[in-house]
Design a protein around this motif. Structure first.
Motif, short mmCIF file in Angstrom:
data_model
loop_
_atom_site.label_atom_id
_atom_site.label_comp_id
_atom_site.label_asym_id
_atom_site.label_seq_id
_atom_site.Cartn_x
_atom_site.Cartn_y
_atom_site.Cartn_z
N UNK A 1 27.16 0.22 17.56
CA UNK A 1 27.62 1.22 16.59
C UNK A 1 29.04 0.92 16.14
N UNK A 2 29.87 0.39 17.04
CA UNK A 2 31.21 -0.02 16.61
C UNK A 2 31.15 -1.13 15.56
N UNK B 1 29.13 -12.97 12.60
CA UNK B 1 28.56 -13.79 13.68
C UNK B 1 28.43 -12.99 14.97
N UNK B 2 29.46 -12.19 15.27
CA UNK B 2 29.46 -11.36 16.48
C UNK B 2 28.34 -10.32 16.42
N UNK B 3 28.10 -9.75 15.23
CA UNK B 3 27.02 -8.77 15.07
C UNK B 3 25.69 -9.37 15.47
N UNK C 1 23.54 -8.10 18.70
CA UNK C 1 22.17 -7.58 18.52
C UNK C 1 21.19 -8.33 19.42
N UNK C 2 21.36 -9.64 19.51
CA UNK C 2 20.46 -10.44 20.36
C UNK C 2 20.60 -10.02 21.82
N UNK D 1 18.36 -6.25 26.34
CA UNK D 1 18.90 -5.21 27.22
C UNK D 1 20.04 -5.74 28.10
N UNK D 2 20.79 -6.73 27.59
CA UNK D 2 21.95 -7.28 28.30
C UNK D 2 23.22 -6.63 27.78
N UNK D 3 24.26 -6.53 28.64
CA UNK D 3 25.55 -5.99 28.17
C UNK D 3 26.18 -6.91 27.13
#
Ligand code: ZN
Length: 281
Positions: free
Chosen positions: A197-198, A214-216, A220-221, A226-228
């Motif tokens: 959401x950030x 790129x970070x998005x 998402x991946x 379900x990884x931090x």
């Protein structure tokens, strides 16, 4: 048997989106911000770790609510140190800390510098562990480099920052500037999984920031598995976090538009404008 003293830092998920961080060396453990004791007790038992102390960043219930029960469930719990901010009311605190204090813990071996970072709360502190070489118990093994690490509580999140419940935008800007001055490879252990959401908000501020795009995709991946998304790094936050980019012209221009003010003079005013926008985003 080769026994490394290298530190590991693991997230213990709690509530809906909190991370309680466990710093350990395979035997001895420190717990950062135990809002809930249950998952921490389970994690320590499952990994056969001995609790040696507790580090608190600020007094909100989802960061301190598990202190008493965690100590009660630990054999020598009553004698363990509970570190935390001197300026906040925290039941069970044994070591009250201020800006510039240094904490030397023998097991797990870690040296922490205390930073006062008001904004989310007025007394909020963060713990910075500088890089170091951990000693190996076998002489001919290469030593292990410990990266610099930051335990920042609710002050900084991946691509975001904490809500200003008590502090001013000027205070939060100064607190984030303290983080920005840390080594760029510092691993940053935020206490909530707010990243996706950030990022949605950060993309509204800077839709054309290539590092953010790129970070998005990476974040998402990770969440699909379900990884931090944590830890993040100071370098990544300087490149993708609008609240750490208030000195950038592109962020200032967007802040001026949303605030309806043609000329915001300083980075604190830019932070105030985008923080207010994020609060209603
Ligand atoms: Zn909080």
């Amino acid at each position: 048997m080769v026994k490394s003293t290298a530190l590991q830092v693991w997230p213990i998920p709690a509530f809906s989106d909190n991370y309680i961080w466990c710093i350990h060396d395979g035997q001895s453990a420190l717990i950062v911000d135990p809002g809930d004791a249950g998952p921490v007790i389970h994690f320590l038992q499952e990994n056969r770790l001995q609790l040696m102390g507790i580090l608190i960043t600020h007094y909100h219930a989802d960061h301190i609510g598990g202190i008493a029960a965690l100590l009660k469930a630990t054999a020598n719990g009553a004698s363990l140190p509970v570190y935390g901010p001197a300026a906040e009311p925290i039941a069970g605190l044994t070591q009250a800390l201020m800006q510039g204090d240094e904490v030397e813990i023998a097991a797990p071996a870690i040296h922490l510098q205390v930073l006062e970072v008001p904004g989310h709360t007025l007394g909020h502190i963060a713990y910075f562990a500088p890089a170091k070489r951990a000693e190996e118990q076998i002489a001919n093994k290469p030593s292990v480099e410990e990266p610099p690490r930051l335990f920042c509580g609710d002050t900084l999140f991946a691509s975001g920052c904490g809500r200003l419940f008590e502090g001013t935008p000027t205070q939060m800007h100064a607190s984030l500037a303290k983080f920005a001055a840390l080594p760029s490879n510092t691993l940053v252990y935020c206490t909530h999984e707010y990243t996706l959401s950030n990022i949605r908000f950060a993309l509204a501020v800077e839709p054309n920031n290539p590092d953010l795009i790129a970070w998005a995709k990476r974040a998402e991946a990770l969440r699909e598995l379900n990884l931090p998304t944590l830890p993040t790094t100071i370098d990544q936050e300087i490149k993708t976090n609008p609240f750490m980019r208030c000195d950038q012209a592109v962020v200032r221009q967007v802040a001026q538009q949303v605030a309806g003010q043609p000329q915001l003079s300083g980075a604190s005013e830019v932070l105030a404008a985008i923080r207010a926008w994020k609060d209603r985003f």
